[in-house]
Design an enzyme around this catalytic site. Structure first.
Site, PDB file in Angstrom:
ATOM      1  N   ALA A  22       4.706   6.796  -7.569  1.00  0.00           N
ATOM      2  CA  ALA A  22       5.784   7.525  -7.440  1.00  0.00           C
ATOM      3  C   ALA A  22       6.104   7.952  -5.944  1.00  0.00           C
ATOM      4  O   ALA A  22       7.224   8.512  -5.885  1.00  0.00           O
ATOM      5  CB  ALA A  22       5.874   8.567  -8.522  1.00  0.00           C
ATOM      6  N   SER A  23       5.041   7.918  -5.239  1.00  0.00           N
ATOM      7  CA  SER A  23       5.153   8.561  -3.973  1.00  0.00           C
ATOM      8  C   SER A  23       5.117   7.592  -2.868  1.00  0.00           C
ATOM      9  O   SER A  23       5.328   7.732  -1.745  1.00  0.00           O
ATOM     10  CB  SER A  23       4.309   9.616  -3.688  1.00  0.00           C
ATOM     11  OG  SER A  23       2.774   9.308  -3.757  1.00  0.00           O
ATOM     12  N   SER A  24       4.310   6.481  -2.933  1.00  0.00           N
ATOM     13  CA  SER A  24       4.189   5.286  -2.078  1.00  0.00           C
ATOM     14  C   SER A  24       3.838   4.144  -2.907  1.00  0.00           C
ATOM     15  O   SER A  24       3.497   3.986  -3.897  1.00  0.00           O
ATOM     16  CB  SER A  24       2.935   5.504  -1.210  1.00  0.00           C
ATOM     17  OG  SER A  24       1.654   5.573  -1.783  1.00  0.00           O
ATOM     18  N   GLY A  25       3.819   2.731  -2.131  1.00  0.00           N
ATOM     19  CA  GLY A  25       3.657   1.535  -2.592  1.00  0.00           C
ATOM     20  C   GLY A  25       3.038   0.933  -1.801  1.00  0.00           C
ATOM     21  O   GLY A  25       2.745   0.948  -0.499  1.00  0.00           O
ATOM     22  N   ARG A  26       2.183  -0.212  -2.126  1.00  0.00           N
ATOM     23  CA  ARG A  26       1.286  -0.983  -1.293  1.00  0.00           C
ATOM     24  C   ARG A  26       1.372  -2.366  -1.681  1.00  0.00           C
ATOM     25  O   ARG A  26       1.467  -2.732  -2.832  1.00  0.00           O
ATOM     26  CB  ARG A  26      -0.027  -0.359  -1.283  1.00  0.00           C
ATOM     27  CG  ARG A  26      -0.486   0.635  -0.776  1.00  0.00           C
ATOM     28  CD  ARG A  26      -0.507   1.833  -1.829  1.00  0.00           C
ATOM     29  NE  ARG A  26      -1.263   1.661  -2.977  1.00  0.00           N
ATOM     30  CZ  ARG A  26      -2.381   1.801  -3.218  1.00  0.00           C
ATOM     31  NH1 ARG A  26      -3.273   2.045  -2.108  1.00  0.00           N
ATOM     32  NH2 ARG A  26      -3.157   1.274  -4.417  1.00  0.00           N
ATOM     33  N   HIS A  53       1.221  -0.873 -16.491  1.00  0.00           N
ATOM     34  CA  HIS A  53       1.293   0.645 -16.140  1.00  0.00           C
ATOM     35  C   HIS A  53       0.028   0.768 -15.238  1.00  0.00           C
ATOM     36  O   HIS A  53      -1.094   0.372 -15.678  1.00  0.00           O
ATOM     37  CB  HIS A  53       1.144   1.349 -17.565  1.00  0.00           C
ATOM     38  CG  HIS A  53       1.099   2.566 -17.267  1.00  0.00           C
ATOM     39  ND1 HIS A  53       0.620   3.633 -18.067  1.00  0.00           N
ATOM     40  CD2 HIS A  53       2.059   3.489 -16.431  1.00  0.00           C
ATOM     41  CE1 HIS A  53       0.964   4.800 -17.871  1.00  0.00           C
ATOM     42  NE2 HIS A  53       1.891   5.013 -16.755  1.00  0.00           N
ATOM     43  N   ASP A  54       0.373   1.571 -14.215  1.00  0.00           N
ATOM     44  CA  ASP A  54      -0.763   1.548 -13.192  1.00  0.00           C
ATOM     45  C   ASP A  54      -1.887   2.510 -13.901  1.00  0.00           C
ATOM     46  O   ASP A  54      -3.067   2.301 -13.212  1.00  0.00           O
ATOM     47  CB  ASP A  54       0.037   2.402 -12.028  1.00  0.00           C
ATOM     48  CG  ASP A  54       0.532   3.794 -12.185  1.00  0.00           C
ATOM     49  OD1 ASP A  54       0.443   4.223 -13.441  1.00  0.00           O
ATOM     50  OD2 ASP A  54       0.977   4.454 -11.303  1.00  0.00           O
ATOM     51  N   THR A  55      -1.748   3.398 -14.809  1.00  0.00           N
ATOM     52  CA  THR A  55      -2.981   3.795 -15.398  1.00  0.00           C
ATOM     53  C   THR A  55      -3.788   2.837 -16.069  1.00  0.00           C
ATOM     54  O   THR A  55      -5.014   2.942 -16.211  1.00  0.00           O
ATOM     55  CB  THR A  55      -2.680   4.966 -16.174  1.00  0.00           C
ATOM     56  OG1 THR A  55      -1.663   5.861 -15.623  1.00  0.00           O
ATOM     57  CG2 THR A  55      -3.754   5.888 -16.903  1.00  0.00           C
ATOM     58  N   THR A  61      -1.142  11.722  -8.056  1.00  0.00           N
ATOM     59  CA  THR A  61      -0.237  12.586  -8.164  1.00  0.00           C
ATOM     60  C   THR A  61      -0.110  13.164  -9.777  1.00  0.00           C
ATOM     61  O   THR A  61       0.045  14.245  -9.951  1.00  0.00           O
ATOM     62  CB  THR A  61       1.181  11.837  -8.087  1.00  0.00           C
ATOM     63  OG1 THR A  61       1.364  11.493  -6.605  1.00  0.00           O
ATOM     64  CG2 THR A  61       2.482  12.750  -8.403  1.00  0.00           C
TER      65      THR A  61
END
Length: 466
Positions: A13-17, A234-236, A257
Protein backbone atom coordinates in the site's frame (compact mmCIF):
# COMPACT_ATOMS: atom_id res chain seq x y z
CA UNK A 1 20.03 -27.67 -15.62
CA UNK A 2 19.59 -24.07 -16.78
CA UNK A 3 18.67 -21.32 -14.36
CA UNK A 4 15.02 -20.46 -13.99
CA UNK A 5 14.33 -16.71 -14.03
CA UNK A 6 11.21 -15.52 -12.26
CA UNK A 7 9.72 -12.02 -11.96
CA UNK A 8 7.77 -11.22 -8.80
CA UNK A 9 5.67 -8.07 -8.81
CA UNK A 10 5.09 -7.24 -5.15
CA UNK A 11 2.81 -4.29 -4.45
CA UNK A 12 2.21 -2.89 -1.00
CA UNK A 13 0.00 0.00 0.00
CA UNK A 14 3.02 2.35 0.26
CA UNK A 15 5.49 0.98 -2.31
CA UNK A 16 5.89 -1.52 -5.10
CA UNK A 17 8.78 -3.58 -6.42
CA UNK A 18 9.59 -5.67 -9.44
CA UNK A 19 11.92 -8.39 -8.20
CA UNK A 20 14.01 -10.84 -10.22
CA UNK A 21 14.78 -14.29 -8.87
CA UNK A 22 17.07 -16.96 -10.24
CA UNK A 23 16.83 -20.58 -9.19
CA UNK A 24 19.11 -23.53 -9.83
CA UNK A 25 20.15 -26.58 -7.82
CA UNK A 26 18.72 -25.51 -4.45
CA UNK A 27 20.09 -21.98 -4.71
CA UNK A 28 17.61 -19.12 -4.95
CA UNK A 29 18.46 -15.43 -5.28
CA UNK A 30 16.33 -12.31 -5.17
CA UNK A 31 17.28 -8.95 -6.68
CA UNK A 32 15.32 -5.72 -6.68
CA UNK A 33 15.09 -4.44 -10.25
CA UNK A 34 12.65 -1.57 -9.89
CA UNK A 35 11.11 0.13 -6.88
CA UNK A 36 8.41 2.78 -6.97
CA UNK A 37 6.21 4.61 -4.51
CA UNK A 38 2.54 3.84 -4.05
CA UNK A 39 -0.20 5.55 -2.10
CA UNK A 40 -3.79 6.54 -2.32
CA UNK A 41 -4.64 9.88 -3.95
CA UNK A 42 -7.44 12.26 -3.13
CA UNK A 43 -9.78 13.28 -5.94
CA UNK A 44 -11.28 15.93 -3.69
CA UNK A 45 -13.94 13.60 -2.35
CA UNK A 46 -12.45 10.10 -1.98
CA UNK A 47 -9.11 8.35 -1.55
CA UNK A 48 -8.37 6.23 -4.65
CA UNK A 49 -5.58 4.21 -6.29
CA UNK A 50 -3.90 5.27 -9.53
CA UNK A 51 -3.94 1.97 -11.42
CA UNK A 52 -2.62 3.45 -14.67
CA UNK A 53 0.48 4.58 -12.78
CA UNK A 54 0.94 1.17 -11.14
CA UNK A 55 0.58 -0.61 -14.47
CA UNK A 56 3.18 1.63 -16.09
CA UNK A 57 5.66 1.10 -13.23
CA UNK A 58 5.17 -2.68 -13.49
CA UNK A 59 5.91 -2.51 -17.21
CA UNK A 60 8.96 -0.33 -16.51
CA UNK A 61 10.32 -3.01 -14.18
CA UNK A 62 9.59 -5.91 -16.51
CA UNK A 63 11.19 -4.06 -19.42
CA UNK A 64 14.33 -3.45 -17.34
CA UNK A 65 14.63 -7.23 -16.95
CA UNK A 66 14.08 -7.82 -20.67
CA UNK A 67 16.67 -5.17 -21.54
CA UNK A 68 19.24 -7.13 -19.54
CA UNK A 69 18.81 -9.96 -22.02
CA UNK A 70 17.16 -12.23 -19.44
CA UNK A 71 14.49 -14.62 -20.67
CA UNK A 72 11.84 -14.94 -17.98
CA UNK A 73 10.18 -18.28 -17.24
CA UNK A 74 7.16 -16.71 -15.56
CA UNK A 75 5.65 -13.65 -13.85
CA UNK A 76 3.49 -13.40 -10.70
CA UNK A 77 1.71 -10.52 -8.94
CA UNK A 78 0.77 -10.06 -5.28
CA UNK A 79 -0.89 -7.01 -3.69
CA UNK A 80 -2.81 -5.97 -0.61
CA UNK A 81 -6.36 -7.28 -0.14
CA UNK A 82 -9.97 -6.00 0.00
CA UNK A 83 -9.74 -3.39 -2.79
CA UNK A 84 -11.36 -4.07 -6.14
CA UNK A 85 -11.83 -2.87 -9.72
CA UNK A 86 -15.05 -2.70 -11.74
CA UNK A 87 -14.87 -3.23 -15.51
CA UNK A 88 -17.25 -2.72 -18.40
CA UNK A 89 -17.76 -5.13 -21.32
CA UNK A 90 -14.72 -3.68 -23.10
CA UNK A 91 -12.54 -4.30 -20.05
CA UNK A 92 -12.23 -0.61 -19.17
CA UNK A 93 -12.39 0.63 -15.58
CA UNK A 94 -15.79 1.89 -14.43
CA UNK A 95 -15.93 4.36 -11.54
CA UNK A 96 -13.17 5.13 -9.02
CA UNK A 97 -10.84 2.46 -7.64
CA UNK A 98 -11.27 3.25 -3.97
CA UNK A 99 -8.64 2.76 -1.29
CA UNK A 100 -9.59 0.83 1.83
CA UNK A 101 -8.61 3.94 3.84
CA UNK A 102 -11.40 5.96 2.21
CA UNK A 103 -14.00 7.24 4.68
CA UNK A 104 -17.10 6.27 2.68
CA UNK A 105 -17.40 3.04 4.70
CA UNK A 106 -17.60 4.87 8.05
CA UNK A 107 -20.59 3.43 9.98
CA UNK A 108 -21.46 1.01 7.14
CA UNK A 109 -20.27 -2.14 8.90
CA UNK A 110 -22.63 -1.69 11.86
CA UNK A 111 -25.52 -1.09 9.45
CA UNK A 112 -24.80 -4.37 7.61
CA UNK A 113 -24.41 -6.26 10.89
CA UNK A 114 -27.77 -4.94 12.10
CA UNK A 115 -29.50 -5.87 8.84
CA UNK A 116 -28.22 -9.42 8.30
CA UNK A 117 -26.61 -10.39 11.61
CA UNK A 118 -23.03 -10.53 12.82
CA UNK A 119 -23.07 -14.27 13.56
CA UNK A 120 -24.70 -14.98 10.19
CA UNK A 121 -21.94 -13.16 8.30
CA UNK A 122 -19.21 -14.82 10.35
CA UNK A 123 -20.62 -18.32 9.97
CA UNK A 124 -20.78 -17.82 6.22
CA UNK A 125 -17.36 -16.27 5.66
CA UNK A 126 -15.18 -16.77 8.76
CA UNK A 127 -13.69 -13.34 8.06
CA UNK A 128 -12.70 -10.75 10.65
CA UNK A 129 -14.94 -7.69 10.93
CA UNK A 130 -13.01 -4.69 9.62
CA UNK A 131 -14.70 -1.47 8.53
CA UNK A 132 -13.01 -1.51 5.13
CA UNK A 133 -13.81 -5.09 4.06
CA UNK A 134 -15.05 -5.27 0.47
CA UNK A 135 -18.51 -6.25 1.71
CA UNK A 136 -18.88 -2.80 3.32
CA UNK A 137 -17.18 -0.99 0.44
CA UNK A 138 -19.73 -2.48 -1.96
CA UNK A 139 -22.61 -1.70 0.40
CA UNK A 140 -21.50 1.94 0.51
CA UNK A 141 -21.34 1.97 -3.30
CA UNK A 142 -24.81 0.47 -3.68
CA UNK A 143 -26.26 2.97 -1.19
CA UNK A 144 -24.82 5.81 -3.24
CA UNK A 145 -26.11 4.13 -6.47
CA UNK A 146 -23.83 6.08 -8.84
CA UNK A 147 -25.01 6.46 -12.41
CA UNK A 148 -22.17 4.33 -13.80
CA UNK A 149 -23.29 1.13 -12.03
CA UNK A 150 -25.27 0.01 -15.08
CA UNK A 151 -22.06 -0.07 -17.12
CA UNK A 152 -20.36 -2.69 -14.91
CA UNK A 153 -19.73 -6.14 -16.35
CA UNK A 154 -17.00 -7.59 -14.08
CA UNK A 155 -15.71 -7.34 -10.51
CA UNK A 156 -12.03 -8.23 -9.95
CA UNK A 157 -9.52 -7.73 -7.17
CA UNK A 158 -6.47 -5.49 -7.74
CA UNK A 159 -3.94 -8.26 -8.61
CA UNK A 160 -6.45 -9.94 -10.93
CA UNK A 161 -6.94 -6.62 -12.72
CA UNK A 162 -3.18 -6.16 -13.19
CA UNK A 163 -2.88 -9.72 -14.53
CA UNK A 164 -5.72 -8.92 -16.91
CA UNK A 165 -3.78 -5.90 -18.16
CA UNK A 166 -0.74 -8.09 -18.84
CA UNK A 167 -2.58 -11.02 -20.42
CA UNK A 168 -6.05 -9.92 -21.52
CA UNK A 169 -7.50 -12.81 -19.46
CA UNK A 170 -9.77 -12.40 -16.42
CA UNK A 171 -9.06 -14.54 -13.34
CA UNK A 172 -10.39 -14.57 -9.77
CA UNK A 173 -7.70 -15.85 -7.42
CA UNK A 174 -8.81 -17.53 -4.20
CA UNK A 175 -6.56 -16.07 -1.46
CA UNK A 176 -7.32 -12.46 -2.34
CA UNK A 177 -11.00 -13.17 -2.97
CA UNK A 178 -11.40 -14.40 0.61
CA UNK A 179 -10.38 -10.99 2.00
CA UNK A 180 -13.65 -9.55 0.61
CA UNK A 181 -15.86 -11.17 3.30
CA UNK A 182 -17.97 -12.37 0.36
CA UNK A 183 -16.57 -15.91 -0.05
CA UNK A 184 -18.29 -18.79 1.72
CA UNK A 185 -15.72 -20.42 4.00
CA UNK A 186 -17.19 -23.92 3.46
CA UNK A 187 -17.82 -23.90 -0.31
CA UNK A 188 -14.92 -21.56 -1.24
CA UNK A 189 -17.24 -19.84 -3.71
CA UNK A 190 -18.94 -16.42 -3.72
CA UNK A 191 -21.75 -16.47 -1.18
CA UNK A 192 -25.06 -16.07 -3.01
CA UNK A 193 -26.96 -14.73 0.01
CA UNK A 194 -24.45 -11.92 0.56
CA UNK A 195 -24.46 -10.93 -3.10
CA UNK A 196 -28.27 -10.96 -3.07
CA UNK A 197 -28.26 -8.78 0.05
CA UNK A 198 -26.02 -6.25 -1.71
CA UNK A 199 -28.23 -6.34 -4.80
CA UNK A 200 -25.23 -7.03 -7.01
CA UNK A 201 -25.59 -9.28 -10.10
CA UNK A 202 -23.92 -12.68 -9.72
CA UNK A 203 -22.63 -12.33 -13.28
CA UNK A 204 -20.11 -9.71 -12.10
CA UNK A 205 -18.30 -12.45 -10.17
CA UNK A 206 -16.55 -15.15 -12.18
CA UNK A 207 -15.56 -18.53 -10.78
CA UNK A 208 -12.83 -18.47 -8.14
CA UNK A 209 -9.59 -20.25 -9.09
CA UNK A 210 -7.09 -21.77 -6.68
CA UNK A 211 -3.56 -20.32 -6.85
CA UNK A 212 -1.00 -21.89 -9.16
CA UNK A 213 -2.81 -21.73 -12.48
CA UNK A 214 -1.26 -20.13 -15.55
CA UNK A 215 -3.67 -17.38 -16.60
CA UNK A 216 -2.12 -16.30 -19.90
CA UNK A 217 0.96 -14.69 -21.42
CA UNK A 218 2.64 -11.30 -21.39
CA UNK A 219 4.31 -10.44 -24.64
CA UNK A 220 7.55 -8.53 -24.20
CA UNK A 221 8.88 -5.86 -26.56
CA UNK A 222 11.20 -8.54 -27.94
CA UNK A 223 8.23 -10.75 -28.77
CA UNK A 224 8.73 -13.33 -26.02
CA UNK A 225 5.49 -14.83 -24.66
CA UNK A 226 6.04 -15.16 -20.90
CA UNK A 227 3.60 -17.17 -18.76
CA UNK A 228 1.76 -15.19 -16.08
CA UNK A 229 0.89 -17.36 -13.08
CA UNK A 230 -1.81 -16.51 -10.55
CA UNK A 231 0.14 -17.21 -7.38
CA UNK A 232 -1.31 -16.66 -3.90
CA UNK A 233 -1.98 -13.05 -4.84
CA UNK A 234 -2.80 -11.62 -1.42
CA UNK A 235 0.58 -10.39 -0.19
CA UNK A 236 0.00 -11.91 3.25
CA UNK A 237 -0.73 -15.30 1.67
CA UNK A 238 2.56 -15.09 -0.23
CA UNK A 239 4.42 -13.95 2.90
CA UNK A 240 3.08 -16.89 4.93
CA UNK A 241 4.21 -19.30 2.21
CA UNK A 242 7.75 -18.01 2.80
CA UNK A 243 7.53 -18.05 6.61
CA UNK A 244 9.60 -20.87 8.16
CA UNK A 245 6.68 -22.63 9.88
CA UNK A 246 7.88 -26.12 10.77
CA UNK A 247 5.38 -27.41 13.33
CA UNK A 248 1.97 -26.84 14.89
CA UNK A 249 3.44 -24.90 17.80
CA UNK A 250 4.67 -21.97 15.72
CA UNK A 251 2.87 -18.84 14.56
CA UNK A 252 3.72 -16.14 12.05
CA UNK A 253 3.69 -12.37 12.20
CA UNK A 254 3.82 -10.58 8.85
CA UNK A 255 5.16 -7.22 9.96
CA UNK A 256 4.88 -4.12 7.82
CA UNK A 257 2.35 -1.34 7.37
CA UNK A 258 -0.03 -3.94 8.77
CA UNK A 259 0.84 -6.66 11.26
CA UNK A 260 -0.88 -9.97 10.59
CA UNK A 261 -0.46 -12.65 13.25
CA UNK A 262 -1.74 -16.16 12.78
CA UNK A 263 -1.51 -19.90 12.33
CA UNK A 264 -1.96 -22.34 9.49
CA UNK A 265 -4.88 -24.71 9.96
CA UNK A 266 -6.66 -27.34 7.90
CA UNK A 267 -9.91 -26.28 9.53
CA UNK A 268 -11.32 -22.75 9.88
CA UNK A 269 -12.12 -21.40 13.35
CA UNK A 270 -15.69 -20.06 13.12
CA UNK A 271 -17.11 -20.75 16.59
CA UNK A 272 -18.34 -18.23 19.12
CA UNK A 273 -14.92 -17.80 20.73
CA UNK A 274 -13.32 -17.07 17.35
CA UNK A 275 -16.04 -14.54 16.58
CA UNK A 276 -15.58 -12.92 19.99
CA UNK A 277 -11.84 -12.63 19.30
CA UNK A 278 -12.59 -11.32 15.77
CA UNK A 279 -10.28 -13.88 14.18
CA UNK A 280 -10.18 -14.20 10.40
CA UNK A 281 -9.95 -17.36 8.28
CA UNK A 282 -8.44 -16.29 4.98
CA UNK A 283 -7.78 -18.74 2.18
CA UNK A 284 -4.32 -20.24 1.97
CA UNK A 285 -2.69 -22.88 -0.22
CA UNK A 286 -2.66 -26.68 -0.09
CA UNK A 287 -6.00 -26.77 1.73
CA UNK A 288 -4.82 -24.55 4.59
CA UNK A 289 -6.59 -21.60 6.10
CA UNK A 290 -4.68 -18.60 7.37
CA UNK A 291 -6.22 -18.20 10.82
CA UNK A 292 -5.06 -14.74 11.77
CA UNK A 293 -5.85 -11.31 13.08
CA UNK A 294 -5.15 -7.96 11.43
CA UNK A 295 -3.28 -5.51 13.65
CA UNK A 296 -2.83 -1.88 12.60
CA UNK A 297 0.95 -2.44 12.67
CA UNK A 298 3.73 -0.05 11.74
CA UNK A 299 1.29 2.27 9.97
CA UNK A 300 1.14 4.35 13.14
CA UNK A 301 4.93 4.62 13.26
CA UNK A 302 5.17 5.40 9.54
CA UNK A 303 2.61 8.19 9.80
CA UNK A 304 4.31 9.72 12.85
CA UNK A 305 7.70 9.63 11.10
CA UNK A 306 6.15 11.31 8.05
CA UNK A 307 4.46 14.01 10.13
CA UNK A 308 7.74 14.82 11.92
CA UNK A 309 9.86 14.49 8.75
CA UNK A 310 12.16 11.99 10.45
CA UNK A 311 15.45 11.55 8.59
CA UNK A 312 17.14 8.90 10.76
CA UNK A 313 14.66 6.22 11.77
CA UNK A 314 17.28 4.03 13.50
CA UNK A 315 18.36 6.91 15.73
CA UNK A 316 14.73 7.59 16.65
CA UNK A 317 14.22 3.94 17.61
CA UNK A 318 17.37 4.10 19.77
CA UNK A 319 16.02 7.17 21.58
CA UNK A 320 12.61 5.49 22.02
CA UNK A 321 14.30 2.45 23.54
CA UNK A 322 15.75 4.70 26.29
CA UNK A 323 12.32 6.02 27.33
CA UNK A 324 10.40 4.60 30.28
CA UNK A 325 8.69 1.38 29.16
CA UNK A 326 4.88 1.09 29.16
CA UNK A 327 4.32 4.63 30.39
CA UNK A 328 1.76 5.18 27.63
CA UNK A 329 -0.39 2.46 26.06
CA UNK A 330 -3.04 2.58 23.35
CA UNK A 331 -5.02 0.02 21.37
CA UNK A 332 -3.36 0.12 17.91
CA UNK A 333 -6.56 -1.30 16.41
CA UNK A 334 -8.64 1.68 17.52
CA UNK A 335 -10.54 2.75 14.35
CA UNK A 336 -9.38 6.33 14.95
CA UNK A 337 -5.90 5.29 13.82
CA UNK A 338 -7.03 3.98 10.42
CA UNK A 339 -6.56 7.28 8.59
CA UNK A 340 -6.61 10.33 10.89
CA UNK A 341 -5.77 13.83 9.69
CA UNK A 342 -3.00 13.97 12.32
CA UNK A 343 -1.69 10.68 13.75
CA UNK A 344 0.48 12.39 16.39
CA UNK A 345 -2.38 14.36 17.88
CA UNK A 346 -4.76 11.40 17.67
CA UNK A 347 -2.37 9.20 19.68
CA UNK A 348 -1.90 11.97 22.26
CA UNK A 349 -5.65 12.44 22.56
CA UNK A 350 -6.23 8.71 23.13
CA UNK A 351 -3.50 8.67 25.80
CA UNK A 352 -5.15 11.62 27.55
CA UNK A 353 -8.45 9.75 27.54
CA UNK A 354 -6.81 6.58 28.88
CA UNK A 355 -4.52 7.86 31.64
CA UNK A 356 -4.87 11.64 31.73
CA UNK A 357 -1.47 12.39 30.25
CA UNK A 358 0.18 12.17 26.83
CA UNK A 359 3.71 11.68 25.41
CA UNK A 360 5.67 14.94 25.61
CA UNK A 361 8.19 14.27 22.82
CA UNK A 362 8.70 12.15 19.72
CA UNK A 363 10.73 9.32 21.36
CA UNK A 364 8.00 8.90 24.00
CA UNK A 365 5.39 8.81 21.23
CA UNK A 366 7.31 6.12 19.35
CA UNK A 367 7.89 4.14 22.56
CA UNK A 368 4.12 4.26 23.10
CA UNK A 369 3.53 2.78 19.63
CA UNK A 370 6.04 -0.07 20.04
CA UNK A 371 4.97 -0.93 23.60
CA UNK A 372 1.34 -0.96 22.53
CA UNK A 373 2.02 -3.18 19.51
CA UNK A 374 3.93 -5.68 21.66
CA UNK A 375 1.05 -5.80 24.15
CA UNK A 376 -1.44 -6.45 21.35
CA UNK A 377 0.83 -9.12 19.86
CA UNK A 378 0.78 -10.89 23.24
CA UNK A 379 -3.00 -10.70 23.47
CA UNK A 380 -3.52 -12.05 19.94
CA UNK A 381 -0.97 -14.84 20.44
CA UNK A 382 -2.83 -15.91 23.59
CA UNK A 383 -6.13 -15.88 21.66
CA UNK A 384 -4.65 -18.04 18.91
CA UNK A 385 -3.21 -20.50 21.42
CA UNK A 386 -6.55 -20.73 23.22
CA UNK A 387 -8.52 -21.29 20.00
CA UNK A 388 -6.11 -23.92 18.67
CA UNK A 389 -5.78 -25.67 22.02
CA UNK A 390 -2.01 -25.77 21.57
CA UNK A 391 0.84 -23.82 23.14
CA UNK A 392 2.77 -21.55 20.79
CA UNK A 393 6.49 -21.77 21.39
CA UNK A 394 7.89 -19.83 18.43
CA UNK A 395 6.81 -16.73 16.57
CA UNK A 396 8.25 -16.22 13.08
CA UNK A 397 8.35 -12.52 12.14
CA UNK A 398 8.67 -11.92 8.40
CA UNK A 399 8.47 -8.86 6.16
CA UNK A 400 10.11 -5.44 6.35
CA UNK A 401 9.14 -4.95 10.00
CA UNK A 402 11.33 -7.88 11.05
CA UNK A 403 14.33 -5.52 10.74
CA UNK A 404 13.16 -3.67 13.88
CA UNK A 405 15.31 -5.46 16.47
CA UNK A 406 13.87 -3.43 19.35
CA UNK A 407 10.27 -4.40 18.55
CA UNK A 408 11.32 -8.02 17.94
CA UNK A 409 12.87 -8.24 21.41
CA UNK A 410 9.86 -6.52 22.99
CA UNK A 411 7.69 -9.12 21.31
CA UNK A 412 9.82 -12.01 22.60
CA UNK A 413 9.77 -10.59 26.12
CA UNK A 414 6.06 -9.84 26.40
CA UNK A 415 4.86 -12.91 24.51
CA UNK A 416 7.40 -15.09 26.34
CA UNK A 417 8.23 -17.05 23.18
CA UNK A 418 11.26 -17.50 20.98
CA UNK A 419 11.19 -15.15 18.01
CA UNK A 420 12.81 -15.63 14.61
CA UNK A 421 13.12 -12.66 12.26
CA UNK A 422 13.35 -13.17 8.51
CA UNK A 423 13.11 -13.37 5.64
CA UNK A 424 12.63 -9.66 5.03
CA UNK A 425 11.33 -10.05 1.47
CA UNK A 426 8.80 -12.69 2.47
CA UNK A 427 5.93 -11.74 0.15
CA UNK A 428 8.23 -11.56 -2.89
CA UNK A 429 9.84 -14.89 -1.96
CA UNK A 430 6.44 -16.53 -1.51
CA UNK A 431 5.44 -15.11 -4.88
CA UNK A 432 8.56 -16.54 -6.54
CA UNK A 433 8.30 -19.82 -4.67
CA UNK A 434 4.74 -20.53 -5.72
CA UNK A 435 5.67 -19.85 -9.33
CA UNK A 436 8.47 -22.41 -8.99
CA UNK A 437 6.01 -24.90 -7.48
CA UNK A 438 3.63 -24.27 -10.37
CA UNK A 439 6.48 -24.80 -12.85
CA UNK A 440 7.34 -28.11 -11.19
CA UNK A 441 10.76 -26.99 -9.93
CA UNK A 442 9.93 -27.29 -6.21
CA UNK A 443 7.77 -30.05 -4.74
CA UNK A 444 5.61 -28.14 -2.26
CA UNK A 445 5.46 -25.37 0.34
CA UNK A 446 7.44 -27.35 2.94
CA UNK A 447 10.27 -27.85 0.45
CA UNK A 448 10.13 -24.15 -0.41
CA UNK A 449 10.38 -23.13 3.26
CA UNK A 450 13.44 -25.31 3.73
CA UNK A 451 15.00 -23.82 0.60
CA UNK A 452 14.38 -20.26 1.79
CA UNK A 453 15.81 -21.05 5.24
CA UNK A 454 18.98 -22.36 3.57
CA UNK A 455 19.40 -19.29 1.35
CA UNK A 456 18.32 -16.35 3.52
CA UNK A 457 19.49 -15.22 6.96
CA UNK A 458 17.35 -15.48 10.08
CA UNK A 459 17.92 -13.69 13.40
CA UNK A 460 16.86 -15.11 16.75
CA UNK A 461 15.47 -13.44 19.89
CA UNK A 462 14.88 -15.17 23.21
CA UNK A 463 12.64 -13.78 25.97
CA UNK A 464 14.59 -12.05 28.69
CA UNK A 465 13.71 -13.12 32.21
CA UNK A 466 12.02 -10.40 34.25
Amino acid sequence: MADRYIAAIDLGASSGRVMLSSYQSQKITLTEIHRFSNGYKSDGKNFCWDLNYLEQEILNGLNKIIQKGIKLDSIGIDTWGVDYVLLDKQGQIVGPTYSYRDHRTDNIMSKVQDEIGTENIYQKTGIQFLTFNTLYQLKAMMLESPSWLSQVSDFVMIPDYLIYRLTGVLNREYTNATTTQLVNVATQTWDKDLLDYLGIPRKWFGDICMPGNQVGYWQSAKGDRIPVIAIASHDTASAVIAAPLMDQHSAYLCSGTWSLMGLESKQPFTGKEALKANITNEGGVDGNYRVLKNIMGLWLFQRVCSEHEVKDINQLITLAKQEQPFAFLINPNDPRFLNPDDMTETIKQVCLENIGQAPKNLPQLVRCIFDSLAHLYRDVLNELSMLSGKPINTLHIVGGGCQNAFLNQLCADLCNVNVTAGPIESSALGNVGYQLISLGEIADVNALRQLISQNFDTKYYQPKSN
